[in-house]
Motif scaffolding. Structure first.
Motif, PDB file in Angstrom:
ATOM      1  N   PHE A   1       2.018  -1.900  -1.092  1.00  7.96           N
ATOM      2  CA  PHE A   1       0.598  -1.647  -1.343  1.00  7.96           C
ATOM      3  C   PHE A   1       0.262  -1.923  -2.808  1.00  7.96           C
ATOM      4  O   PHE A   1      -0.744  -2.563  -3.118  1.00  7.96           O
ATOM      5  CB  PHE A   1       0.236  -0.207  -0.986  1.00  7.96           C
ATOM      6  CG  PHE A   1      -1.246   0.060  -0.961  1.00  7.96           C
ATOM      7  CD1 PHE A   1      -1.925   0.092   0.238  1.00  7.96           C
ATOM      8  CD2 PHE A   1      -1.949   0.280  -2.133  1.00  7.96           C
ATOM      9  CE1 PHE A   1      -3.297   0.327   0.269  1.00  7.96           C
ATOM     10  CE2 PHE A   1      -3.307   0.511  -2.127  1.00  7.96           C
ATOM     11  CZ  PHE A   1      -3.994   0.533  -0.920  1.00  7.96           C
ATOM     12  N   VAL A   2       1.122  -1.453  -3.703  1.00 11.39           N
ATOM     13  CA  VAL A   2       0.893  -1.674  -5.135  1.00 11.39           C
ATOM     14  C   VAL A   2       0.946  -3.156  -5.469  1.00 11.39           C
ATOM     15  O   VAL A   2       0.100  -3.673  -6.218  1.00 11.39           O
ATOM     16  CB  VAL A   2       1.927  -0.881  -5.969  1.00 11.39           C
ATOM     17  CG1 VAL A   2       1.848  -1.275  -7.440  1.00 11.39           C
ATOM     18  CG2 VAL A   2       1.683   0.613  -5.818  1.00 11.39           C
ATOM     19  N   TYR A   3       1.920  -3.887  -4.911  1.00 13.22           N
ATOM     20  CA  TYR A   3       2.015  -5.325  -5.161  1.00 13.22           C
ATOM     21  C   TYR A   3       0.776  -6.052  -4.647  1.00 13.22           C
ATOM     22  O   TYR A   3       0.241  -6.954  -5.305  1.00 13.22           O
ATOM     23  CB  TYR A   3       3.266  -5.908  -4.491  1.00 13.22           C
ATOM     24  CG  TYR A   3       4.565  -5.367  -5.049  1.00 13.22           C
ATOM     25  CD1 TYR A   3       4.680  -5.013  -6.385  1.00 13.22           C
ATOM     26  CD2 TYR A   3       5.679  -5.211  -4.230  1.00 13.22           C
ATOM     27  CE1 TYR A   3       5.865  -4.497  -6.895  1.00 13.22           C
ATOM     28  CE2 TYR A   3       6.874  -4.707  -4.735  1.00 13.22           C
ATOM     29  CZ  TYR A   3       6.959  -4.352  -6.064  1.00 13.22           C
ATOM     30  OH  TYR A   3       8.143  -3.859  -6.561  1.00 13.22           O
ATOM     31  N   SER A   4       0.308  -5.658  -3.460  1.00  8.08           N
ATOM     32  CA  SER A   4      -0.898  -6.284  -2.904  1.00  8.08           C
ATOM     33  C   SER A   4      -2.114  -5.964  -3.765  1.00  8.08           C
ATOM     34  O   SER A   4      -3.024  -6.794  -3.911  1.00  8.08           O
ATOM     35  CB  SER A   4      -1.126  -5.797  -1.472  1.00  8.08           C
ATOM     36  OG  SER A   4      -0.076  -6.209  -0.615  1.00  8.08           O
ATOM     37  N   PHE A   5      -2.135  -4.769  -4.340  1.00  6.62           N
ATOM     38  CA  PHE A   5      -3.241  -4.357  -5.207  1.00  6.62           C
ATOM     39  C   PHE A   5      -3.264  -5.198  -6.484  1.00  6.62           C
ATOM     40  O   PHE A   5      -4.336  -5.483  -7.031  1.00  6.62           O
ATOM     41  CB  PHE A   5      -3.116  -2.871  -5.528  1.00  6.62           C
ATOM     42  CG  PHE A   5      -4.424  -2.152  -5.660  1.00  6.62           C
ATOM     43  CD1 PHE A   5      -5.515  -2.484  -4.876  1.00  6.62           C
ATOM     44  CD2 PHE A   5      -4.561  -1.110  -6.559  1.00  6.62           C
ATOM     45  CE1 PHE A   5      -6.721  -1.810  -4.992  1.00  6.62           C
ATOM     46  CE2 PHE A   5      -5.757  -0.424  -6.682  1.00  6.62           C
ATOM     47  CZ  PHE A   5      -6.843  -0.781  -5.903  1.00  6.62           C
TER      48      PHE A   5
ATOM     49  N   LEU B   1      -3.368   9.836   4.010  1.00  9.27           N
ATOM     50  CA  LEU B   1      -2.094   9.754   4.724  1.00  9.27           C
ATOM     51  C   LEU B   1      -2.117   8.561   5.670  1.00  9.27           C
ATOM     52  O   LEU B   1      -3.061   8.380   6.435  1.00  9.27           O
ATOM     53  CB  LEU B   1      -1.848  11.032   5.530  1.00  9.27           C
ATOM     54  CG  LEU B   1      -0.597  11.022   6.436  1.00  9.27           C
ATOM     55  CD1 LEU B   1       0.686  10.959   5.598  1.00  9.27           C
ATOM     56  CD2 LEU B   1      -0.581  12.245   7.352  1.00  9.27           C
ATOM     57  N   ILE B   2      -1.044   7.767   5.622  1.00 12.16           N
ATOM     58  CA  ILE B   2      -0.845   6.676   6.573  1.00 12.16           C
ATOM     59  C   ILE B   2       0.466   6.962   7.285  1.00 12.16           C
ATOM     60  O   ILE B   2       1.537   6.973   6.674  1.00 12.16           O
ATOM     61  CB  ILE B   2      -0.816   5.311   5.858  1.00 12.16           C
ATOM     62  CG1 ILE B   2      -2.117   5.111   5.079  1.00 12.16           C
ATOM     63  CG2 ILE B   2      -0.627   4.174   6.872  1.00 12.16           C
ATOM     64  CD1 ILE B   2      -2.110   3.915   4.149  1.00 12.16           C
TER      65      ILE B   2
ATOM     66  N   VAL C   1       1.260  -4.617   8.075  1.00 11.47           N
ATOM     67  CA  VAL C   1       0.068  -5.195   8.700  1.00 11.47           C
ATOM     68  C   VAL C   1      -1.176  -4.421   8.264  1.00 11.47           C
ATOM     69  O   VAL C   1      -2.209  -4.995   7.910  1.00 11.47           O
ATOM     70  CB  VAL C   1       0.193  -5.199  10.233  1.00 11.47           C
ATOM     71  CG1 VAL C   1      -1.109  -5.655  10.881  1.00 11.47           C
ATOM     72  CG2 VAL C   1       1.346  -6.095  10.679  1.00 11.47           C
ATOM     73  N   PHE C   2      -1.065  -3.089   8.272  1.00 11.76           N
ATOM     74  CA  PHE C   2      -2.193  -2.254   7.876  1.00 11.76           C
ATOM     75  C   PHE C   2      -2.588  -2.518   6.421  1.00 11.76           C
ATOM     76  O   PHE C   2      -3.781  -2.562   6.092  1.00 11.76           O
ATOM     77  CB  PHE C   2      -1.837  -0.777   8.060  1.00 11.76           C
ATOM     78  CG  PHE C   2      -2.956   0.157   7.698  1.00 11.76           C
ATOM     79  CD1 PHE C   2      -4.051   0.328   8.533  1.00 11.76           C
ATOM     80  CD2 PHE C   2      -2.923   0.874   6.511  1.00 11.76           C
ATOM     81  CE1 PHE C   2      -5.093   1.184   8.194  1.00 11.76           C
ATOM     82  CE2 PHE C   2      -3.942   1.731   6.162  1.00 11.76           C
ATOM     83  CZ  PHE C   2      -5.038   1.887   7.012  1.00 11.76           C
ATOM     84  N   ILE C   3      -1.616  -2.692   5.551  1.00 12.08           N
ATOM     85  CA  ILE C   3      -1.907  -2.981   4.139  1.00 12.08           C
ATOM     86  C   ILE C   3      -2.715  -4.265   4.018  1.00 12.08           C
ATOM     87  O   ILE C   3      -3.684  -4.338   3.246  1.00 12.08           O
ATOM     88  CB  ILE C   3      -0.599  -3.072   3.328  1.00 12.08           C
ATOM     89  CG1 ILE C   3       0.025  -1.680   3.187  1.00 12.08           C
ATOM     90  CG2 ILE C   3      -0.860  -3.665   1.941  1.00 12.08           C
ATOM     91  CD1 ILE C   3       1.448  -1.693   2.659  1.00 12.08           C
ATOM     92  N   ASP C   4      -2.353  -5.292   4.783  1.00 12.39           N
ATOM     93  CA  ASP C   4      -3.113  -6.543   4.754  1.00 12.39           C
ATOM     94  C   ASP C   4      -4.558  -6.314   5.210  1.00 12.39           C
ATOM     95  O   ASP C   4      -5.493  -6.920   4.668  1.00 12.39           O
ATOM     96  CB  ASP C   4      -2.443  -7.592   5.642  1.00 12.39           C
ATOM     97  CG  ASP C   4      -1.216  -8.213   4.990  1.00 12.39           C
ATOM     98  OD1 ASP C   4      -1.074  -8.085   3.761  1.00 12.39           O
ATOM     99  OD2 ASP C   4      -0.410  -8.822   5.707  1.00 12.39           O
TER     100      ASP C   4
END
Length: 255
Positions: free
Chosen positions: A136-140, A197-198, A241-244
């Motif tokens: 998530f951090v990398y995608s951010f 929460l995920i 997938v959810f992060i995308d």
């Protein structure tokens, strides 16, 4: 949750012996369905206590509840098996992605985007859940935003001293385990931190303390025929997938 979903969620946290017992049951679920615990243990060549222990690890009250749940699941699921290994794995992912399409609430996604726009972002994931927290951090970063990932319990115990109402903490946890987070969540709430929460566990007690929660489908246990073939597929892939999806919403609605 049905027993296969529970096994999918809790399998990674089982001991080696518990996984062995679980694999025996997955290979021959009819033994549990058709027999009392003593006879099932004899047929599996394990102790009755090992089956009882596994039942409780899967959050059943005992063997009888596990047995009836397994029987109900078997009656409801009679899909025609695939012969090719790759097809079995792909079918497992396809079924979960279809379920995911039904369980995501767009209003919640927009609320999450608002938090991401207006707050400093901390992601948290311990053990197997640390990888999606890092992702998530990398995608951010790709959105020209900086986040911080907390991926061990020592860092977690000090986090409350560094955050306040200007932060959102996003917890990735397959099981939604209260044991790791219960005390920390109390501290974060006292500091007016926004909490997300995920998880793949709809019964997680953490949900009630969250500003937002997303319950994703767990990957169904894939029952394959050869001993060398895995019976368990990692739920972390659903998190990726959810992060995308989150990043797609953020790109669309951040301005």
């Amino acid at each position: 949750m049905n027993p296969m979903q529970k096994i999918s969620i809790y399998y990674a946290g089982l001991t080696k012996a518990e996984k062995s017992t679980c694999d025996l049951i997955l290979d021959h679920p009819e033994i549990v369905i058709e027999n009392p615990i003593a006879e099932a243990a004899r047929l599996y060549n394990v102790s009755p206590s090992s089956i009882l222990r596994l039942s409780k690890k899967l959050e059943y009250k005992g063997y009888s509840e596990f047995r009836y749940a397994l029987e109900a699941y078997q009656k409801e699921n009679h899909a025609t098996p695939q012969n090719k290994l790759y097809a079995k794995v792909l079918d497992t992912y396809n079924s979960s992605l279809k379920e995911m399409n039904q369980c995501i609430d767009e209003e919640q996604m927009l609320q999450l985007v608002t938090l991401l726009k207006n707050k400093n972002v901390i992601t948290v994931g311990v053990g197997n859940s640390s990888l999606p927290a890092q992702q998530f951090v990398y995608s951010f970063y790709m959105q020209d935003r900086i986040g911080k990932c907390i991926d061990d319990t020592i860092k977690l115990s000090f986090l409350d001293k560094a955050i306040n109402q200007d932060y959102v903490v996003i917890i990735f946890s397959v099981t939604g385990n209260m044991g790791i987070y219960s005390q920390e969540v109390k501290k974060w709430k006292a500091a007016n931190v926004s909490l997300v929460l995920i998880t793949t566990n709809p019964d997680s007690k953490l949900i009630e303390d969250m500003s937002l929660s997303f319950v994703l489908p767990s990957l169904p246990i894939t029952i394959l025929t050869q001993e060398a073939q895995p019976k368990y597929l990692e739920n972390r892939s659903i998190f990726f997938v959810f992060i995308d999806i989150v990043m797609a919403y953020y790109t669309q609605y951040k301005d």
